[in-house]
Design a protein around this motif. Structure first.
Motif, short mmCIF file in Angstrom:
data_model
loop_
_atom_site.label_atom_id
_atom_site.label_comp_id
_atom_site.label_asym_id
_atom_site.label_seq_id
_atom_site.Cartn_x
_atom_site.Cartn_y
_atom_site.Cartn_z
N GLY A 679 0.82 -1.21 0.00
CA GLY A 679 0.00 0.00 0.00
C GLY A 679 0.85 1.26 0.00
N ALA A 682 2.23 1.81 -3.41
CA ALA A 682 1.20 2.34 -4.29
C ALA A 682 0.97 3.83 -4.02
N MET A 683 1.03 4.23 -2.75
CA MET A 683 0.90 5.65 -2.43
C MET A 683 2.05 6.45 -3.04
N ALA A 691 -3.58 1.48 -3.52
CA ALA A 691 -3.11 1.68 -2.14
C ALA A 691 -4.23 1.42 -1.15
#
Length: 919
Positions: A679, A682-683, A691
């Motif tokens: 996550g 992904a952020m 995310a």
């Protein structure tokens, strides 16, 4: 093989298959027990990732033959069949047991063919059935490691059958069967060492069966030749030629085998085989007494035991010991059979002779008579000798059944023996269901073996039943007070029960039993190398006390001085030196361990941790990669290398970091940390939906995951979903009421989105209760006072805030604006201030501050993730590494991002000032 079984009828084969299936069907429900654990579960040679050549360099247990701790049991073809099992079913025990059952069927059918060379058809079937159902075979058939006996026996018998075809018409030599025999002997030996003894059986067969000589006849011929009254017959010259070829081939095999073990015999201790280290005459008397003990197990297999080491059979220390009568009786009986078989011609004597050869010759390597072995008695090594026993019984039964008076009785006795043996075998198989059932059944037979008490304790320990395990370990120390391993087990169990004082006492007892260092003498020759773990275990226990780290280091060094190639001591010492903040010395320890074993992925992983301590992430990543080359599923290397890539700030490394984290969550699907870091990646890549999905999965697995909760709430607040963030923040603050950043974010959302000034005020006041010097919380509370139109209170609040952070210019400007308002505006003007705009602008500023906090939160989370890994054995999780620090060095891209955010923040601060000025 099929050609050689051509005269075994389909009915006979079907009968044998049916009987074996009826006796051993329940073996399919057994697991991996006892030696199976080392040979199957812990043996990396079974894995497809291990090069096939390793099978021919390592022993049966996966230990390199060159290492001193190797048992020198070289059985690569047997390990190859385990590897095939693993290829098709990995560690599904059913397939391993099924293949053993199939091999036992094959042995029984080939044995039937051998029997027909010396017995009539009916007696051959009787011998084969006796062999199929004999309970002594359960260890070889139901124990997976017993496959070595089964495979070796197939090629052993096939080699003998091949040799029986080597005599052509007019006593000529047929060389093809002899060549095939030599090849099959080599294959049998590569399955288990005793396979080479078939050469001796072939020699006896050639002289006394194929050529029909008797011992008196040979002696007369030899005397005549020595007196010069005759020449060597041509047939005898041919026999000698065949025997020379056989013996020369055998010698070559022996030379190769000695080269494989590098001219070193395995190291065993007095616990494995007490008689082997006993003085004369106890050693000789005991070893000779073991022969009738083995014979009795064949004759009456009512009390079977998986382990006969240690105190199972007390030493025979005197000629007056009554057990010597059994030894004398055994040798008298064996001698009389040998005299009968060698002296008299005829089919009966030939049958007895071949039966005796099958009993005696394959048993010699395990007899302790010529060199010590690592056991006292082992039921599995009686697998081939029992063939000779079954031939003897069948031959005797044939003699009895031919007499009309005894015919019915002999058939009844045979039926009773077959039925009771089959029932005993079926019942005995259930003992091998689990380690607990196996060792408990052994304790019913023998309570004087400390190893059995220890093994029951281990089985209970594996089930986390430490209280009961402790009882068995303590009993082991009482049965054998000088058993170092038993005291170590007691200490380890006390440690598991968090009784450190008692654990240390037990380890100290074990340490006191260790022999003293003798300069110039090999330590391993006097004690099992695994007993050196007492130093490791004791050091690992006391190093939990920060004041005793030097004492722990001394223990590691003592273990290394006793055994400079003790790899585990270097590994554990390296971990300790890291804890003592001595990374350079830790590096030396790991490099020394790598000299001993460069194929150990854990060592490369630990060295990577050292380089992180030394602020060298490039080298750290190289070593993580080396660990993953050796073990692509190394979980900690996958996880921590991904974090290192993520923290490097290099966007080019993010795809590989993601792949490693995806691999990690595949290996550890229940570990929320993997999903959380996916996550965070992904952020970083601005993939908000991805995310969100990873964060939610992490929270599902671990509802109180502090960092996942906060960062999911932050993600919502950054993507215009502030109201979705609120319930997440409620969960976060329910688990962690003092989470400052969570309180700031919640207050920000309440003030700007919900217009809940009271709720926001409570959040900021809570922050100041926890940390009265929190500038951000204090400033935001000042904004709340402004929203409440209490300019006096706002002024006082800003004065206090400025005192906390005199370098922050925006606080001074805001204070000037408020004071200007107080001086120039009346109550009416004050009431007309656009508070919503102020709140909104201030909210944006708060969002910026929260964004900065999120970066710290991410770093903190990675520290938490690594600390969760501290339980892993022999691996050093990142404890003080760069990725754990609260303020890691930022990459150039991160610095630019922060600068852009600072510029945006200044613009928002200017907006606040315009609003406060009433412009």
């Amino acid at each position: 093989l099929l050609e050689k079984m051509a005269d075994v009828s389909l009915k006979e084969a079907a009968l044998i298959v049916g009987v074996v299936a009826a006796c051993y069907w329940n073996s399919l429900f057994c697991g991996f027990v006892f030696d199976d654990v080392s040979a199957i579960l812990d043996n990396k040679d079974l894995h497809p990732s291990t090069p096939l050549k390793n099978l021919f360099q390592n022993d049966f247990w996966g230990t390199p033959m060159s290492e001193e701790r190797s048992h020198k049991s070289y059985r690569p073809l047997t390990v190859l069949t385990f590897r095939l099992n693993y290829l098709f079913s990995e560690l599904n025990a059913v397939s391993y047991h099924f293949l053993n059952l199939v091999f036992h069927v094959v042995v029984c059918i080939v044995f039937l063919k051998v029997c027909k060379l010396f017995l009539d058809n009916r007696s051959s079937v009787v011998a084969s059935l006796l062999f199929a159902v004999h309970p002594i075979h359960t260890e070889a058939v139901t124990g997976v490691v017993g496959r070595a006996e089964l495979l070796s026996s197939i090629f052993f018998l096939a080699a003998f059958l091949s040799y029986t075809k080597s005599k052509g018409p007019d006593n000529t030599i047929v060389w093809t069967p002899i060549a095939l025999t030599v090849f099959l002997v080599a294959v049998a030996t590569l399955c288990k060492e005793q396979g080479i003894t078939v050469v001796g059986i072939c020699c006896v067969y050639e002289v006394f069966i194929a050529q029909g000589y008797t011992l008196p006849g040979l002696l007369d011929t030899a005397v005549q030749i020595l007196r010069g009254k005759g020449s060597i017959p041509f047939s005898m010259l041919q026999t000698l030629l065949k025997l020379i070829v056989l013996m020369f081939s055998t010698l070559l095999l022996v030379v190769v085998r000695v080269q494989v073990i590098q001219s070193q015999l395995p190291v065993f201790t007095r616990f494995d085989n007490p008689a082997a280290v006993s003085p004369s005459p106890a050693r000789q008397l005991t070893f000779n007494y073991l022969l009738p003990v083995n014979a009795w197990l064949l004759l009456n297999p009512s009390e079977l035991c998986c382990d006969w080491t240690m105190g199972t059979i007390p030493l025979v220390e005197s000629l007056l010991d009554v057990r010597n009568v059994a030894t004398l009786t055994f040798f008298c009986f064996l001698g009389s059979l040998m005299v009968f078989s060698l002296r008299y011609p005829g089919d009966s004597s030939k049958t007895v002779l071949m039966a005796l050869c099958l009993i005696v010759l394959p048993f010699i390597p395990a007899s302790n008579l010529f060199f010590p072995v690592g056991f006292v008695v082992a039921e599995r090594v009686l697998y081939v000798p029992s063939m000779g026993f079954c031939i003897l019984v069948a031959h005797g039964w044939k003699k009895l059944s031919n007499k009309s008076v005894l015919r019915k009785i002999s058939w009844l006795c045979l039926a009773a023996v077959l039925f009771t043996h089959a029932l005993k075998t079926l019942h005995r198989n259930w003992d091998w269901e689990s380690e607990y059932t196996l060792f408990m059944s052994a304790l019913k037979v023998n309570k004087n073996n400390a190893k059995l008490w220890n093994n029951v304790g281990h089985a209970l320990e594996n089930e986390k039943n430490f209280e009961r395990a402790l009882q068995f370990f303590i009993q082991a120390t009482q049965v054998q007070p000088d058993d170092i391993g038993a005291h170590m087990n007691v200490g380890r169990t006390y440690k598991n029960l968090n009784k450190t004082k008692e654990a240390e006492e037990s380890y100290m007892i074990a340490k006191s039993l260790m022999p003293q260092i003798i300069p110039g003498k090999k330590y391993a020759a006097r004690v099992a190398p695994n007993h050196l773990n007492v130093y490791i275990n004791l050091a690992n226990l006391i190093r939990a006390n920060e004041s005793r780290l030097e004492e722990a280091d001394q223990l590691y060094r003592q273990a290394i001085s006793m055994r400079p190639d003790f790899k585990q001591a270097y590994i554990s010492r390296g971990e300790l030196l890291l804890k003592m903040n001595k990374p350079l010395k830790a590096k030396e320890a790991y490099l020394r361990a790598l000299e001993l074993d460069r194929t150990n992925a854990d060592l490369w992983y630990n060295l990577a941790i050292v380089y992180i301590e030394l602020k060298d992430p490039t080298e750290a990543l190289k070593n993580f990669n080396r660990a993953l080359e050796l073990n692509p599923t190394h979980k900690l290397a996958l996880f921590n290398s991904a974090l290192l890539m993520q923290e490097s700030g290099d966007a080019r490394l993010r795809p590989e970091a993601k792949q490693r984290l995806l691999h990690y969550v595949k290996e550890e699907p229940q570990d929320a940390n993997g999903y959380f870091n996916l996550g965070m990646l992904a952020m970083d890549d601005k993939k908000d939906m991805e995310a969100e999905a990873w964060m939610k999965k992490a929270i599902r697995l671990q509802p109180n995951f502090r960092s996942a909760l906060f960062n999911l709430a932050l993600l919502y607040s950054q993507t215009g979903k502030e109201l979705m963030a609120l319930p997440i923040l409620e969960d976060l603050l329910r688990y962690y009421p003092d989470h400052t950043k969570g309180l700031i974010l919640k207050g920000d959302i309440l003030m700007n989105q919900k217009k809940d000034i009271v709720g926001a005020k409570m959040c900021f006041e809570k922050i100041l209760e926890l940390d009265p010097n929190n500038v951000q919380g204090k400033h935001n509370l000042c904004v709340v006072y402004f929203e409440e139109k209490d300019l006096i209170k706002a002024e006082k609040c800003l004065v206090e805030t400025l005192a906390l952070a005199p370098h922050e210019e925006y606080i001074q400007r805001h204070l000037n604006i408020v004071r200007s308002k107080i001086a120039s505006l009346g109550a009416v003007e004050q009431s007309s201030l656009p508070s919503d705009g102020t709140a909104a602008a201030e909210g944006k500023k708060n969002s910026f501050q929260n964004l900065k906090e999120a970066k710290n939160e991410k770093t903190t989370t990675q520290s938490t993730v690594d600390n969760n890994k501290e339980h892993s054995k022999n691996k050093k999780p990142i404890e003080k590494s760069r990725v754990d620090k609260e303020t890691p060095k930022k990459s150039t891209k991160e610095i630019k991002d922060i600068e852009k955010k600072r510029v945006a923040a200044l613009k928002r601060l200017e907006e606040i000032e315009r609003i406060l000025n009433g412009e």
